[in-house]
Structure formats: structure tokens, C-alpha cells
Design a protein around this motif. Structure first.
Motif, PDB file in Angstrom:
ATOM      1  N   LYS A  37       0.844  -1.174   0.000  1.00 20.26           N
ATOM      2  CA  LYS A  37       0.000   0.000   0.000  1.00 20.26           C
ATOM      3  C   LYS A  37       0.895   1.244   0.000  1.00 20.26           C
ATOM      4  CE  LYS A  37      -4.412   1.280   1.928  1.00 20.26           C
ATOM      5  NZ  LYS A  37      -5.447   0.928   2.908  1.00 20.26           N
ATOM      6  N   HIS A  38       0.434   2.290  -0.690  1.00 15.64           N
ATOM      7  CA  HIS A  38       1.215   3.515  -0.785  1.00 15.64           C
ATOM      8  C   HIS A  38       0.405   4.678  -0.247  1.00 15.64           C
ATOM      9  CE1 HIS A  38       4.319   1.943  -3.688  1.00 15.64           C
ATOM     10  NE2 HIS A  38       3.390   1.021  -3.795  1.00 15.64           N
ATOM     11  N   SER A  39       1.145   5.630   0.349  1.00 14.81           N
ATOM     12  CA  SER A  39       0.514   6.882   0.739  1.00 14.81           C
ATOM     13  C   SER A  39       1.595   7.952   0.693  1.00 14.81           C
ATOM     14  CB  SER A  39      -0.069   6.778   2.151  1.00 14.81           C
ATOM     15  OG  SER A  39      -0.591   8.024   2.579  1.00 14.81           O
ATOM     16  N   GLY A  40       1.569   8.773  -0.347  1.00 14.24           N
ATOM     17  CA  GLY A  40       2.611   9.792  -0.504  1.00 14.24           C
ATOM     18  C   GLY A  40       3.991   9.172  -0.583  1.00 14.24           C
ATOM     19  N   ARG A  41       4.878   9.537   0.319  1.00 13.05           N
ATOM     20  CA  ARG A  41       6.231   8.986   0.331  1.00 13.05           C
ATOM     21  C   ARG A  41       6.342   7.688   1.139  1.00 13.05           C
ATOM     22  NH1 ARG A  41       9.606  11.663   3.137  1.00 13.05           N
ATOM     23  NH2 ARG A  41       8.123  13.042   4.198  1.00 13.05           N
ATOM     24  N   LEU A  42       5.224   7.186   1.596  1.00 17.99           N
ATOM     25  CA  LEU A  42       5.220   5.958   2.396  1.00 17.99           C
ATOM     26  C   LEU A  42       4.824   4.763   1.541  1.00 17.99           C
ATOM     27  CD1 LEU A  42       3.283   7.206   5.563  1.00 17.99           C
ATOM     28  CD2 LEU A  42       5.743   7.299   5.134  1.00 17.99           C
ATOM     29  N   ARG A  43       5.544   3.669   1.767  1.00 20.36           N
ATOM     30  CA  ARG A  43       5.152   2.397   1.138  1.00 20.36           C
ATOM     31  C   ARG A  43       5.180   1.323   2.215  1.00 20.36           C
ATOM     32  NH1 ARG A  43       7.382  -2.219  -2.203  1.00 20.36           N
ATOM     33  NH2 ARG A  43       9.427  -1.750  -1.354  1.00 20.36           N
ATOM     34  N   VAL A  44       4.080   0.620   2.367  1.00 17.37           N
ATOM     35  CA  VAL A  44       3.993  -0.452   3.348  1.00 17.37           C
ATOM     36  C   VAL A  44       3.790  -1.769   2.620  1.00 17.37           C
ATOM     37  CG1 VAL A  44       2.576  -1.453   5.183  1.00 17.37           C
ATOM     38  CG2 VAL A  44       3.110   0.972   5.207  1.00 17.37           C
ATOM     39  N   THR A  45       4.509  -2.778   3.051  1.00 20.34           N
ATOM     40  CA  THR A  45       4.301  -4.126   2.526  1.00 20.34           C
ATOM     41  C   THR A  45       3.904  -5.048   3.664  1.00 20.34           C
ATOM     42  OG1 THR A  45       6.614  -4.742   2.820  1.00 20.34           O
ATOM     43  CG2 THR A  45       5.995  -3.787   0.692  1.00 20.34           C
ATOM     44  N   LEU A  46       3.189  -6.077   3.317  1.00 17.84           N
ATOM     45  CA  LEU A  46       2.749  -7.062   4.298  1.00 17.84           C
ATOM     46  C   LEU A  46       2.943  -8.451   3.718  1.00 17.84           C
ATOM     47  CD1 LEU A  46       1.345  -7.687   7.022  1.00 17.84           C
ATOM     48  CD2 LEU A  46      -0.836  -7.569   5.790  1.00 17.84           C
ATOM     49  N   ASP A  47       3.623  -9.286   4.457  1.00 17.87           N
ATOM     50  CA  ASP A  47       3.819 -10.683   4.067  1.00 17.87           C
ATOM     51  C   ASP A  47       3.250 -11.554   5.187  1.00 17.87           C
ATOM     52  OD1 ASP A  47       4.715 -13.267   3.495  1.00 17.87           O
ATOM     53  OD2 ASP A  47       6.608 -12.563   2.655  1.00 17.87           O
ATOM     54  N   THR A  48       2.027 -12.005   4.999  1.00 18.11           N
ATOM     55  CA  THR A  48       1.367 -12.768   6.065  1.00 18.11           C
ATOM     56  C   THR A  48       1.995 -14.151   6.239  1.00 18.11           C
ATOM     57  OG1 THR A  48      -0.334 -13.421   4.485  1.00 18.11           O
ATOM     58  CG2 THR A  48      -0.834 -11.559   5.936  1.00 18.11           C
ATOM     59  N   SER A  49       2.625 -14.679   5.199  1.00 26.23           N
ATOM     60  CA  SER A  49       3.262 -15.991   5.342  1.00 26.23           C
ATOM     61  C   SER A  49       4.489 -15.904   6.249  1.00 26.23           C
ATOM     62  CB  SER A  49       3.662 -16.546   3.976  1.00 26.23           C
ATOM     63  OG  SER A  49       4.670 -15.753   3.387  1.00 26.23           O
ATOM     64  N   LYS A  50       5.157 -14.758   6.217  1.00 22.75           N
ATOM     65  CA  LYS A  50       6.326 -14.542   7.083  1.00 22.75           C
ATOM     66  C   LYS A  50       5.966 -13.768   8.343  1.00 22.75           C
ATOM     67  CE  LYS A  50       9.714 -14.574   3.339  1.00 22.75           C
ATOM     68  NZ  LYS A  50      10.737 -13.802   2.596  1.00 22.75           N
ATOM     69  N   LYS A  51       4.717 -13.355   8.436  1.00 18.76           N
ATOM     70  CA  LYS A  51       4.251 -12.565   9.568  1.00 18.76           C
ATOM     71  C   LYS A  51       5.145 -11.339   9.758  1.00 18.76           C
ATOM     72  CE  LYS A  51       1.755 -16.097  12.149  1.00 18.76           C
ATOM     73  NZ  LYS A  51       1.693 -17.093  11.082  1.00 18.76           N
ATOM     74  N   SER A  52       5.278 -10.582   8.686  1.00 12.39           N
ATOM     75  CA  SER A  52       6.136  -9.413   8.755  1.00 12.39           C
ATOM     76  C   SER A  52       5.606  -8.302   7.861  1.00 12.39           C
ATOM     77  CB  SER A  52       7.569  -9.772   8.355  1.00 12.39           C
ATOM     78  OG  SER A  52       7.613 -10.106   6.989  1.00 12.39           O
ATOM     79  N   SER A  53       6.005  -7.082   8.206  1.00 14.28           N
ATOM     80  CA  SER A  53       5.636  -5.909   7.431  1.00 14.28           C
ATOM     81  C   SER A  53       6.837  -4.977   7.396  1.00 14.28           C
ATOM     82  CB  SER A  53       4.455  -5.200   8.102  1.00 14.28           C
ATOM     83  OG  SER A  53       4.181  -3.963   7.481  1.00 14.28           O
ATOM     84  N   SER A  54       6.875  -4.128   6.372  1.00 16.27           N
ATOM     85  CA  SER A  54       7.913  -3.118   6.342  1.00 16.27           C
ATOM     86  C   SER A  54       7.313  -1.777   5.962  1.00 16.27           C
ATOM     87  CB  SER A  54       9.019  -3.498   5.350  1.00 16.27           C
ATOM     88  OG  SER A  54       8.509  -3.461   4.038  1.00 16.27           O
ATOM     89  N   LEU A  55       7.911  -0.727   6.488  1.00 13.08           N
ATOM     90  CA  LEU A  55       7.516   0.644   6.164  1.00 13.08           C
ATOM     91  C   LEU A  55       8.720   1.316   5.521  1.00 13.08           C
ATOM     92  CD1 LEU A  55       5.675   3.195   6.394  1.00 13.08           C
ATOM     93  CD2 LEU A  55       6.735   3.605   8.628  1.00 13.08           C
TER      94      LEU A  55
END
Lengths: 109, 115
Positions: free
Chosen positions: A56-74
């Protein structure tokens, strides 16, 4: 509710660089949110990503979600001094939120 | 814009005093929350309310009580303040979870010092 764990605990970069923060969690989630806290604007919601979304994106932010690894990054691109703050990953089941200890980001001019 | 206001930014009280922290939101939110934030411990949920006159304990309710007589107002009460309740207190509100909304809006915080 469970707690997300942010990594690293602290991050120091120069203006214009990108900043990446990671979050890990242990059980299934409904959604995951990122919040920012600085002395000027207090604690503010940045972005929410649902469990069926991958990016997902919002302006200069990008978030990812990997439910198989139970992790997210900003990812914050082209960082500015005003981005200096603590960033919290908040995982949510279907009720209350539990905040982790956060990543402290320092952006130097 | 959603606005959550808290009655005081800074408060100094003596041990044993009864302390009231007030929070008001102007967006007709169903849910309201009280957290405390301490260095090294992050934010911890004290109490929350999902409707008028309803309350639920959070993770650290001991030594606190709450009151929600009107939808827009949620009060945190320290019945007999103690020095270990010196902290930053944050109020938040959100729409009902039944609406599929989980974003919380925070007030500016009250820094309480108990001496």
C-alpha cells in the motif's frame, strides 16, 4: 491483542535517503497499522494495510505485508528532517491495539 | 479533521490526591481509550469504552477507574495518586469496530507528575 516488534530500534540517516523499518508479529491478524509520534504532532496514524493486501502507498510511504512470514515493512522515501520521529507498528485482531516499542528514526539535514 | 482534546498538557499532583483526566472527541466516535506511555515500556492500554456507560479493562487497570457518561467524553480517574503513576497519559478514539474501522485518533497527551 498481540504486539508487533519493530526493527531496528533506532535508525539514523541523512536527508534525501530512504528509511526502512520492519515489523514482525506472531499470530494471525486482521490488519496492521503504522503510527508516528513526534513532539510536534503527537501520535498520528499513518497507514493501515489489511491482511488480504500485499502493498500500500501513501505519498512517500510504502507499506508491505507478508502474512506468510508474519512481517511488514515501512519505507519512507526521500526522507526529510521532519520525518524524525518514533514509528510504531500496531497489529490488530478484531478489537484493541497493542503498540510495540517502536523504531526511533533520526533524519539529519 | 478529527479532534481529540485533553484537559491539561501538564499536571502536578501530590501522592494520595484524586486526579481526573478528561478527554473529549468531536467526531461521534463510539470507542474511546486511555493509554499511558513510559520510556522503555511503550504504550499500554489502561481502559477502553465502546459505548456510553460501558467500560472494559485494558492491560494495566490497577489504580485507575474511568467514566463515560456522554459519548464524546471519557474520563480517567486516579483514585489515590501514587508516584508510580507519573507518566504521559494519552487518550484516543475510533469508530466502532463493527464498521470495519480500526484507526485510532490520539489527543496531545497529559504529562502527569505525582510528587
Amino acid at each position: 491483542s498481540q504486539q508487533g516488534e519493530e526493527d531496528p530500534q533506532a535508525l539514523s540517516i541523512q536527508e534525501g535517503e530512504n528509511a526502512t523499518m520492519n515489523c514482525s508479529y506472531k499470530t494471525s491478524i486482521n490488519n496492521l497499522q503504522w503510527y508516528r509520534q513526534n513532539s510536534g504532532r503527537g501520535l498520528v496514524h499513518l497507514i493501515l494495510i489489511r491482511s488480504n493486501e500485499r502493498e500500500k502507498h501513501s505519498g512517500r510511504l510504502r507499506v508491505t505485508l507478508d502474512t506468510s512470514k508474519k512481517s511488514s515493512s515501512l519505507l519512507i522515501t526521500a526522507s526529510r528532517a521532519a520525518d524524525t520521529a518514533s514509528y510504531f507498528c500496531v497489529v490488530s485482531g478484531y478489537s484493541t491495539l497493542t503498540f510495540g516499542k517502536g523504531t526511533m528514526l533520526l533524519v539529519s539535514p | 479533521d478529527v479532534k481529540v482534546t485533553q484537559s491539561s498538557r501538564y499536571l502536578v499532583k501530590r501522592t494520595g490526591e484524586k486526579v481526573f483526566l478528561e478527554c473529549v472527541q468531536d467526531m461521534d466516535h463510539e470507542n474511546m481509550f486511555w493509554y499511558r506511555q513510559d520510556p522503555g515500556l511503550g504504550l499500554r492500554l489502561i481502559y477502553f469504552s465502546y459505548d456510553v456507560k460501558m467500560k472494559e479493562k485494558g492491560d494495566i487497570p490497577e489504580g485507575y477507574s474511568v467514566s463515560r457518561e456522554k459519548k464524546e467524553r471519557f474520563s480517567l480517574i486516579l483514585e489515590s495518586a501514587s508516584t508510580n503513576q507519573t507518566s504521559m497519559y494519552l487518550c484516543a478514539s475510533s469508530l466502532s469496530w463493527d464498521r470495519g474501522s480500526y484507526e485510532q485518533y490520539f489527543g496531545p497527551g497529559t504529562r502527569l507528575t505525582v510528587t
